[in-house]
Scaffold this motif. Structure first.
Motif, PDB file in Angstrom:
ATOM      1  N   GLU A 165     -22.369  32.463   0.326  1.00 51.46           N
ATOM      2  CA  GLU A 165     -21.751  33.273   0.886  1.00 51.46           C
ATOM      3  C   GLU A 165     -20.256  32.691   0.845  1.00 51.46           C
ATOM      4  N   GLN A 188     -18.914  38.900   5.924  1.00 51.26           N
ATOM      5  CA  GLN A 188     -20.030  39.178   5.205  1.00 51.26           C
ATOM      6  C   GLN A 188     -20.460  40.915   5.964  1.00 51.26           C
ATOM      7  N   ARG A 190     -21.444  44.263   7.487  1.00 50.29           N
ATOM      8  CA  ARG A 190     -22.158  45.050   5.786  1.00 50.29           C
ATOM      9  C   ARG A 190     -22.412  46.437   6.888  1.00 50.29           C
ATOM     10  N   THR A 210     -32.822  42.794   4.741  1.00 51.89           N
ATOM     11  CA  THR A 210     -31.333  42.266   3.825  1.00 51.89           C
ATOM     12  C   THR A 210     -30.776  41.635   5.229  1.00 51.89           C
ATOM     13  N   GLY A 213     -31.508  37.064   3.786  1.00 52.82           N
ATOM     14  CA  GLY A 213     -32.192  37.355   2.408  1.00 52.82           C
ATOM     15  C   GLY A 213     -33.484  36.269   2.504  1.00 52.82           C
ATOM     16  N   PHE A 295     -38.730  37.227  -2.535  1.00 49.61           N
ATOM     17  CA  PHE A 295     -38.163  36.575  -1.360  1.00 49.61           C
ATOM     18  C   PHE A 295     -39.169  37.224  -0.511  1.00 49.61           C
ATOM     19  N   CYS A 508     -25.025  36.202   6.000  1.00 46.49           N
ATOM     20  CA  CYS A 508     -24.956  37.210   6.147  1.00 46.49           C
ATOM     21  C   CYS A 508     -25.725  37.487   7.685  1.00 46.49           C
TER      22      CYS A 508
ATOM     23  N   SER B 129     -20.127  35.284  -3.781  1.00 48.36           N
ATOM     24  CA  SER B 129     -20.597  36.882  -2.869  1.00 48.36           C
ATOM     25  C   SER B 129     -19.526  37.342  -2.165  1.00 48.36           C
ATOM     26  N   GLY B 131     -20.785  39.994   0.351  1.00 47.71           N
ATOM     27  CA  GLY B 131     -21.368  40.563   1.295  1.00 47.71           C
ATOM     28  C   GLY B 131     -22.928  40.095   1.167  1.00 47.71           C
ATOM     29  N   GLY B 132     -23.415  39.691  -0.187  1.00 51.75           N
ATOM     30  CA  GLY B 132     -24.732  39.257  -0.639  1.00 51.75           C
ATOM     31  C   GLY B 132     -25.706  39.010   0.665  1.00 51.75           C
ATOM     32  N   CYS B 133     -26.778  39.145   0.461  1.00 49.13           N
ATOM     33  CA  CYS B 133     -28.155  39.229   1.676  1.00 49.13           C
ATOM     34  C   CYS B 133     -28.410  37.626   1.519  1.00 49.13           C
ATOM     35  N   ASN B 134     -28.012  37.410   0.258  1.00 48.66           N
ATOM     36  CA  ASN B 134     -27.785  35.130   0.050  1.00 48.66           C
ATOM     37  C   ASN B 134     -29.622  34.839  -1.149  1.00 48.66           C
ATOM     38  N   ALA B 135     -29.431  36.159  -1.587  1.00 46.93           N
ATOM     39  CA  ALA B 135     -31.394  36.658  -2.766  1.00 46.93           C
ATOM     40  C   ALA B 135     -30.909  36.702  -3.833  1.00 46.93           C
ATOM     41  N   ALA B 138     -29.853  33.264  -4.012  1.00 45.40           N
ATOM     42  CA  ALA B 138     -30.477  31.931  -4.778  1.00 45.40           C
ATOM     43  C   ALA B 138     -30.914  32.182  -5.733  1.00 45.40           C
TER      44      ALA B 138
END
Lengths: 512, 250
Positions: A165, A188, A190, A210, A213, A295, A508, B129, B131-135, B138
Motif C-alpha cells: 500500500e 489510503q 476512503r 475492508t 483486509g 480473508f 489502510c 494500490s 485505496g486497496g484494503c490489502n486483500a 495479498a
C-alpha cells in the motif's frame, strides 16, 4: 466530586447509556487524563463527536491493563480550541491531530500539528483553514528539517517498490545513518468512519470487512460484539464463539507466518522465505474452507457465524491444519537455527520499553519490548473469557524479538486451534437470520479484539433512534506508526526494510 | 547446510499445476452467477449492499464488476433464481461482459492478437494500490510464491514503472492517490496495458458512494482487463493474466 467519579468504568463489549458517561469541566477533564496516565493507564482512544445538541463532545477511553477496565469520560468543547497534552503525553499526539482534522478543533500547543489523513473536516470549520472547495494535496507539509553539511534527504513513496500500500517516508541521513524519519500517510483514506454514520445498514458489515483486509476477522468480530451488546442479544452459542476464536487465530497465524517469510526474504535467507510464502497461502485457503473467502469475509455476522459447520468439513480441516502447522514449524526452525540470519536480526531496530510506553505502543511490537499487553488476556471477550492462550513477550525490543514473538504466537495459536477444533461440533443453524436487530438509543458501546498486529478497538455511539452518530475505529497501526519513526533514529538506512517488515503496519487501517 | 537440504526434501515441490489441473476451490466459494427467470420481486435488489442487481427483460441482471459476493441475494431469493457456480474464470476484456442476466449471450472475448504478439512471452506488471484494503494486494503477492509461480509464464511484478508493460490497479482510487497513480501510469513506456483487480478498482465497490474516492479506474484509462471479486481468488487473477496474453483460451 472525588477522582473516581471522573470516569465511568466499562468492561470490554459492555454498553452504557450516554447519560451515565460523565461530562467534566474542561480543566478537570484534561488534568484527570494526565494524572491517570501517569499511573500507567494507556490512551486507547480519544475522539470527538457531535452530540444531540450539536456540540463537540470529546470522549477519552483509557485502558487499565491491570484491572481489565476501560475508563471512559468526556467533556464539551465550546470554542474552536482545546489544550494539547501531546508534550507531556506523547501517546495522545496522533489522536489530537485526528480530532483536529475530523472536527476542525485546534489542539493548542501541539508540537507536530500536521494533518493525519489529508481530507476535509466533517464540520464547517477546518483546523488549518483550508478551503472546502479546493482539493487537499497529500503530504504537502513542512517536513522536519535536518540542516548541516553533507546531510541528504531521501524521499520514498507514496508508490513503493513492492506490491504494497502507499505511504510517504522522508529520511534525513548523514551517510548511511538516519538522523530522522518522518512518515506521512493518508493516501489510503476512503472515508470509512464518515460512511458508517447513520448505520447500521446493509453496507456497514462490508465496510468493516475492508477496514484492513488482512485483519478482516478481527474487525468483524469487534463489530459483531458491538451490535450484540447494543441490541442486548444473548443467544450466541458457545460453538459460534469458539469458531470465531479459531478463525481469529488462523488469521494471526497466516500473517505471522507471512511476516517470518518476509523477514527471511529481507535478510536473503531464501529457503524459509519461499516456504513461508506458500504456507501463508495455505492458512488463507484453510480459512476459505469455512466461508469461501481467503480473508474470512462473510464468515462472521452479528449473532454468530455465517456458515454451517459439518463433520466432514471439520475432519478435513483438522487433517489439513496438522500438515500445514508441521510444515510451518520446520520452515521456521530452519530460519531461527541459522546463525548468520540471527546475527542480522539481533540488535537491529531496537525499541526501548520506556519509549514504547511513552508513545503508547500496542500489540506484538509492545510485547517484543517486554510490555504485557495482550487484549486476549487483559480485556478478554468471546471465548477468551473461558480459555486462554499464553502471552508471549521478549525484552530486547529489536527485530529479533519481534520475529520471535511472531513465531511463538503462531505456535501457541496453532496449539490452541488443534486443541479446540475437536470441541467444535456440527451446527445446523447458520446465524444469518439475525438481521432485524434494534439498537439501544443514546448509548455508547466498546469492543476490543486482539488482531494479529495488536488491539483493535471499535466504539459506537447511537442517537435517539438507535442509529450510529459516531463509529470510531482504532487500528493497532494507529498507535504503532510513531514507533517505526523512533526506531529508525540512528539506525542505518539499509536496515529500514527489515525494521519496517518487523512492524508490518497497516496503511489502510491507519488511514481508514 | 544439511538441515537446509533436509527441510527442502520435507517441504517438497509445491507448485500448482496451473492451469492444466485448475485449482480445488473451497466448498463455499462463489464464482460465476447463473440467473434464471423470476418474478422480479426486488428482494435481492433491496438487500444488495453495492446495488449491483438491476432489472432486465426476464428477471434480473448482476454486475460482477460491482459485486462483493456477499451471498445475501441468493439467501433472500425464494424462487432460487440466483445461483453461483464454483468457477474461477471470471476475468473479462470488456466491462459489459461482467454483467450477467437470464438471456445473456456473452460476446466472445476476442483475444487481441497484437497483445499476444507483443506481450505473449513476457509481461511485466507495476502494481499500484490506490485505496486497496490489502486483500487484493495479498492475492496478487501470492502469485509470486512458489505455489503459483507466476514467473514460469513470463509474468512478473517489477519495482519501476519504467520496466513495466502494464499497470495493475487495486482499490477504489482514493482522492489522495489520484496524482500518484497518474504519474505512475505516465511513467510506463507505451504500448502499455491497464489491468484492474477487484470490485473497488472496477467500479468503486463498497466505497462507490464515499466522498473520498473516485470510484474505480474507468474514468481515467482504457482498461484492457477486468478481474472481478472482493478480493478475486489468485486463480482468477492468474487466469485473467494468462487469458490477456493469449496463453490460454476459453
Amino acid at each position: 466530586m472525588n477522582n473516581s467519579e471522573h470516569f465511568t468504568k466499562m468492561r470490554n463489549t459492555e454498553s452504557r447509556d450516554l447519560s451515565k458517561i460523565p461530562i467534566l469541566k474542561n480543566s478537570v477533564f484534561f488534568e484527570s487524563i494526565k494524572s491517570h496516565c501517569s499511573k500507567g493507564l494507556r490512551v486507547s482512544s480519544y475522539f470527538s463527536f457531535l452530540n444531540s445538541k450539536k456540540q463537540n463532545q470529546l470522549i477519552i477511553v483509557l485502558a487499565d491493563d491491570e484491572s481489565s477496565y476501560f475508563l471512559v469520560s468526556s467533556t464539551i468543547i465550546e470554542g474552536r480550541e482545546f489544550p494539547s497534552l501531546a508534550i507531556e503525553l506523547p501517546q495522545i499526539q496522533l489522536f489530537e491531530r485526528e480530532i483536529a482534522e475530523q472536527f476542525g478543533l485546534i489542539p493548542e500547543g501541539h508540537p507536530r500539528f500536521y494533518p493525519v489523513r489529508f481530507h476535509h473536516s466533517y464540520t464547517e470549520s477546518d483546523a488549518w483553514n483550508r478551503n472546502k472547495k479546493h482539493s487537499i494535496k497529500p503530504s504537502v507539509i513542512d517536513f522536519t528539517d535536518v540542516i548541516g553539511n553533507d546531510i541528504h534527504e531521501v524521499a520514498v513513496g507514496p508508490v513503493h517498490a513492492g506490491v504494497i500500500e502507499p505511504g510517504h517516508f522522508r529520511f534525513h541521513c548523514f551517510g548511511e545513518k538516519v538522523f530522522n524519519l518522518q512518515i506521512s500517510l493518508g493516501y489510503q483514506h476512503r472515508g470509512i468512519e464518515k460512511m458508517l454514520i447513520g448505520g447500521p445498514d446493509k453496507k456497514t458489515l462490508h465496510l468493516i470487512e475492508t477496514v484492513a483486509g488482512d485483519s478482516t476477522i478481527a474487525n468483524t468480530i469487534a463489530y459483531s460484539q458491538i451490535i450484540e451488546s447494543l441490541s442486548g442479544y444473548q443467544g450466541i452459542t458457545l460453538s459460534s464463539l469458539l469458531t470465531r476464536a479459531i478463525l481469529l487465530e488462523l488469521e494471526r497465524m497466516a500473517n505471522h507466518v507471512g511476516d517470518i517469510g518476509a523477514l527471511s526474504n529481507d535478510v536473503a535467507f531464501l529457503p524459509t522465505s519461499s516456504y513461508c510464502g506458500r504456507i501463508r497461502g495455505d492458512f488463507l485457503n484453510l480459512t476459505a474452507e469455512f466461508c469461501g473467502n481467503r480473508f474470512g469475509r462473510r464468515a462472521i455476522l452479528p449473532g454468530g457465524i455465517a456458515f454451517q459447520l459439518d463433520t466432514e468439513l471439520l475432519s478435513r480441516f483438522k487433517q489439513r491444519f496438522c500438515k500445514i502447522f508441521d510444515e510451518f514449524k520446520s520452515a521456521a526452525e530452519l530460519f531461527f537455527s541459522s546463525t548468520s540470519t540471527m546475527e542480522r536480526l539481533d540488535g537491529c531496530g531496537v525499541l526501548e520499553k520506556k519509549i514504547a510506553k511513552e508513545i503508547g505502543v500496542v500489540g506484538l511490537v509492545a510485547r517484543a519490548t517486554g510490555i504485557h499487553c495482550d487484549s486476549r488476556f487483559n480485556f478478554p471477550s468471546g471465548i477468551f473469557n473461558f480459555t486462554q492462550i499464553p502471552i508471549v513477550f521478549f525484552d530486547s525490543g529489536d527485530v529479533l524479538a519481534r520475529a520471535l514473538v511472531r513465531y511463538h504466537e503462531a505456535i501457541n495459536s496453532g496449539k490452541f486451534i488443534l486443541e479446540q477444533s475437536s470441541n467444535l461440533f456440527e451446527e445446523n443453524k447458520a446465524s444469518s437470520l439475525f438481521l432485524d436487530y434494534k439498537l439501544k438509543p443514546n448509548s455508547l458501546s466498546l469492543s476490543m479484539v486482539e488482531a494479529w498486529r495488536g488491539e483493535t478497538l471499535h466504539i459506537a455511539i447511537t442517537d435517539c433512534k438507535g442509529r450510529f452518530i459516531r463509529y470510531k475505529i482504532v487500528d493497532p497501526s494507529f498507535h504503532n506508526w510513531t514507533a517505526l519513526e523512533v526506531v529508525l533514529r540512528n539506525e542505518l538506512i539499509y536496515n529500514f526494510p527489515l525494521c519496517n517488515k518487523s512492524f508490518n503496519l497497516s496503511y489502510c487501517g491507519h488511514d481508514l | 547446510m544439511l538441515s537446509i537440504i533436509k527441510t527442502r526434501l520435507k517441504q517438497g515441490c509445491r507448485t500448482i499445476k496451473f492451469p492444466d489441473r485448475g485449482f480445488p476451490l473451497p466448498k463455499n466459494y462463489l464464482g460465476k452467477p447463473v440467473i434464471k427467470k423470476c418474478s422480479k420481486c426486488q428482494k435481492c435488489q433491496t438487500i444488495c449492499p453495492v446495488s449491483c442487481i438491476s432489472e432486465s427483460n426476464n428477471g434480473i441482471s448482476i454486475d460482477i464488476g460491482k459485486c462483493i459476493f456477499c451471498r445475501k441475494c441468493f439467501q433472500v431469493c425464494e424462487e432460487g433464481a440466483i445461483q453461483f457456480e464454483k468457477t474461477y474464470e471470471l476475468a473479462e476484456f470488456s466491462r459489459s461482459n461482467l454483467i450477467y442476466s437470464t438471456e445473456m449471450k456473452k460476446q466472445e472475448s476476442l483475444l487481441n492478437k497484437e497483445i499476444k504478439r507483443v506481450f505473449g512471452r513476457s509481461l511485466k506488471l507495476r502494481q499500484v494500490s490506490a485505496g486497496g484494503c490489502n486483500a487484493c494486494e495479498a492475492d496478487c503477492n501470492v502469485l509470486e510464491t512458489v505455489g503459483w509461480d507466476m514467473g514460469r509464464f513470463g509474468i512478473q511484478f517489477v519495482a519501476s514503472p519504467r520496466h513495466a508493460d502494464a499497470i495493475l490497479i487495486t482499490g477504489p482510487i482514493t482522492k489522495n492517490m489520484e496524482l500518484a497513480l497518474k504519474k505512475t501510469y505516465d511513467a510506463l513506456a507505451s504500448p502499455k496495458l491497464v489491468i484492474t483487480v477487484g470490485a473497488c478498482a472496477i467500479s468503486g465497490g463498497i466505497f462507490a458512494e464515499s466522498s473520498e474516492v473516485l470510484c474505480g479506474v474507468k474514468k481515467f484509462y482504457n482498461v484492457d482487463l477486468y478481474i472481478p471479486g472482493c478480493p478475486p481468488h489468485p486463480a482468477t487473477i492468474l487466469h485473467g493474466l494468462l487469458k490477456l496474453i493469449g496463453k490460454i483460451s476459453e
